[in-house]
Design an enzyme around this catalytic site. Structure first.
Site, PDB file in Angstrom:
ATOM      1  N   GLN A  12       0.825  -1.217   0.000  1.00  0.00           N
ATOM      2  CA  GLN A  12       0.000   0.000   0.000  1.00  0.00           C
ATOM      3  C   GLN A  12       0.855   1.261   0.000  1.00  0.00           C
ATOM      4  O   GLN A  12       0.650   2.171  -0.788  1.00  0.00           O
ATOM      5  CB  GLN A  12      -0.914  -0.004   1.234  1.00  0.00           C
ATOM      6  CG  GLN A  12      -1.902   1.136   1.229  1.00  0.00           C
ATOM      7  CD  GLN A  12      -2.460   1.445   2.615  1.00  0.00           C
ATOM      8  OE1 GLN A  12      -2.005   0.878   3.623  1.00  0.00           O
ATOM      9  NE2 GLN A  12      -3.418   2.322   2.679  1.00  0.00           N
ATOM     10  N   LEU A  13       1.838   1.321   0.885  1.00  0.00           N
ATOM     11  CA  LEU A  13       2.719   2.479   0.954  1.00  0.00           C
ATOM     12  C   LEU A  13       3.765   2.438  -0.156  1.00  0.00           C
ATOM     13  O   LEU A  13       4.098   3.465  -0.763  1.00  0.00           O
ATOM     14  CB  LEU A  13       3.408   2.506   2.327  1.00  0.00           C
ATOM     15  CG  LEU A  13       4.510   3.532   2.536  1.00  0.00           C
ATOM     16  CD1 LEU A  13       3.968   4.954   2.442  1.00  0.00           C
ATOM     17  CD2 LEU A  13       5.192   3.320   3.891  1.00  0.00           C
ATOM     18  N   ARG A  36       6.409 -10.213  -4.895  1.00  0.00           N
ATOM     19  CA  ARG A  36       5.295 -10.455  -5.818  1.00  0.00           C
ATOM     20  C   ARG A  36       5.600  -9.902  -7.214  1.00  0.00           C
ATOM     21  O   ARG A  36       6.548  -9.164  -7.400  1.00  0.00           O
ATOM     22  CB  ARG A  36       4.015  -9.787  -5.299  1.00  0.00           C
ATOM     23  CG  ARG A  36       3.552 -10.336  -3.979  1.00  0.00           C
ATOM     24  CD  ARG A  36       2.528  -9.431  -3.316  1.00  0.00           C
ATOM     25  NE  ARG A  36       3.153  -8.246  -2.747  1.00  0.00           N
ATOM     26  CZ  ARG A  36       2.531  -7.362  -1.974  1.00  0.00           C
ATOM     27  NH1 ARG A  36       1.258  -7.505  -1.706  1.00  0.00           N
ATOM     28  NH2 ARG A  36       3.177  -6.327  -1.483  1.00  0.00           N
ATOM     29  N   TYR A 142       2.990  -7.784  15.585  1.00  0.00           N
ATOM     30  CA  TYR A 142       3.415  -6.681  14.716  1.00  0.00           C
ATOM     31  C   TYR A 142       4.017  -5.549  15.556  1.00  0.00           C
ATOM     32  O   TYR A 142       5.108  -5.042  15.261  1.00  0.00           O
ATOM     33  CB  TYR A 142       2.194  -6.192  13.930  1.00  0.00           C
ATOM     34  CG  TYR A 142       2.408  -4.984  13.056  1.00  0.00           C
ATOM     35  CD1 TYR A 142       3.330  -5.001  12.020  1.00  0.00           C
ATOM     36  CD2 TYR A 142       1.638  -3.822  13.241  1.00  0.00           C
ATOM     37  CE1 TYR A 142       3.496  -3.888  11.202  1.00  0.00           C
ATOM     38  CE2 TYR A 142       1.791  -2.721  12.424  1.00  0.00           C
ATOM     39  CZ  TYR A 142       2.719  -2.754  11.401  1.00  0.00           C
ATOM     40  OH  TYR A 142       2.875  -1.655  10.595  1.00  0.00           O
TER      41      TYR A 142
HETATM   42  N1  SER Z   1      -2.189   0.246   9.751  1.00  0.00           N
HETATM   43  C1  SER Z   1      -1.470  -0.664  10.594  1.00  0.00           C
HETATM   44  C2  SER Z   1      -2.308  -1.800  11.002  1.00  0.00           C
HETATM   45  O1  SER Z   1      -3.495  -1.612  11.152  1.00  0.00           O
HETATM   46  C3  SER Z   1      -0.977   0.053  11.809  1.00  0.00           C
HETATM   47  O2  SER Z   1       0.291   0.488  11.573  1.00  0.00           O
HETATM   48  O3  SER Z   1      -1.803  -2.861  11.212  1.00  0.00           O
END
Ligand code: SER
Length: 316
Positions: A12-13, A36, A142
């Site tokens: 996305q980024l 990918r 994460y």
């Molecule tokens: N957008 C990310 C997530 O929701 C947060 O950094 O995992």
């Protein structure tokens, strides 16, 4: 002359940041890479290499062959996907960073960019105006990997002088490239569904406030941080970064102003717990003071652009 490698450019980024870097440094000087197949916007705008960041030798070979001076490491498993397979997410998020930190030192890459996230914060962090320095006890794999990574970035700066820079992105909202596996992704789906079906079932509850940012602001912040003089970067872990905060109810009201028939319903799932552990509003005054950060998009301005662009360009 700068020669840039973007790893995880198909995300996305990655897509939008690569396009901005190509504009800045010239298309031929920005190599996009991803495990990918290339995203269509990347394939047609400059060089692309299929690359697995877990394969350190392969990354090092590209860095050496292309005389890379800057790396943007964007490959990561985000919060919601990470919770489904925690050890796999930990492995990818940490090993990718450790590989690239070592490659930067060994091949004298001048600058590394590596994003962190609001996911570093947990239930024990103050939720409102979360300070730069505060209690940090992440609850997701994460968040744990991002916080550990921040410490490693600082370690490589202190020990090897590596010019590594980072910021803690809020939820990023964009229309060019799709998000993947985040807890904040509802704030993109809601616009798409509003145009397609005039209704949306939200996986977070109506008053869940989270920090968010429109992609153009996030890309500009990244370029500005990387452009800032070395001496103004006083934080070698990761800068808090903010633009706006809203709840599902508030974004739905912004949509209703433009699409009056739009309705929202709520069916919170496992992502609610993740969202509840994150701050609702971030204090980013260090980023503002050190390198001049200032956001341009608020909820209203972003809603105008998102609906317009999804309608005209993505033909929803
Ligand atoms: N957008 C990310 C997530 O929701 C947060 O950094 O995992």
């Amino acid at each position: 002359m700068e020669k840039v490698l973007v790893i995880g450019a198909g995300g996305q980024l990655g897509v939008e940041l690569t396009l901005a870097l190509r504009e800045k440094f010239g298309s031929e000087n920005v190599i996009a890479s991803d495990i990918r197949e290339p995203h269509v916007l990347l394939a047609e705008s400059g060089p692309f290499i299929q690359l697995d960041v877990m394969n350190s030798n392969a990354v090092a070979a590209v860095v050496k062959k292309e005389s890379i001076t800057q790396i943007y490491l964007l490959a990561a498993i985000l919060s919601a996907t990470g919770e489904k397979n925690p050890l796999w997410a930990w492995d990818i998020n940490m090993k990718s960073l450790m590989n690239v930190l070592d490659i930067c030192v060994e091949h004298k890459v001048a600058k590394l960019y590596w994003p962190s996230s609001i996911a570093v914060f947990g239930n024990t962090t103050p939720k409102d105006d979360t300070p730069q320095k505060t209690v940090i006890e992440p609850t997701t794999v994460y968040g744990i990997s991002k916080y550990a990574g921040e410490l490693w970035c600082q370690y490589y700066f202190e020990k090897y002088g590596l010019d590594v820079r980072s910021m803690r992105y809020p939820g990023l909202i964009s229309w060019k490239s799709a998000p993947g596996g985040g807890t904040t992704d509802y704030a993109i789906d809601i616009y798409i569904e509003a145009l397609k079906k005039q209704s949306y079932e939200c996986f977070l509850s109506e008053h869940t406030y989270l920090p968010m940012m429109y992609m153009d602001d996030a890309v500009r912040a990244t370029l500005e941080l990387m452009d800032a003089p070395k001496e103004s970067i006083k934080n070698r872990m990761s800068y808090n970064l903010a633009a706006m905060s809203f709840s599902p109810k508030e974004i739905s009201e912004a949509i209703q102003k433009r699409i009056p028939e739009f309705t929202i319903s709520y069916a919170p799932d496992f992502r609610q717990k993740i969202a509840d552990s994150w701050p609702s509003k971030i204090d980013d005054s260090d980023a503002r003071a050190d390198w001049g950060w200032k956001p341009e998009y608020d909820l209203e301005k972003m809603t105008d652009v998102m609906l317009e662009m999804l309608k005209t360009v993505n033909r929803i």
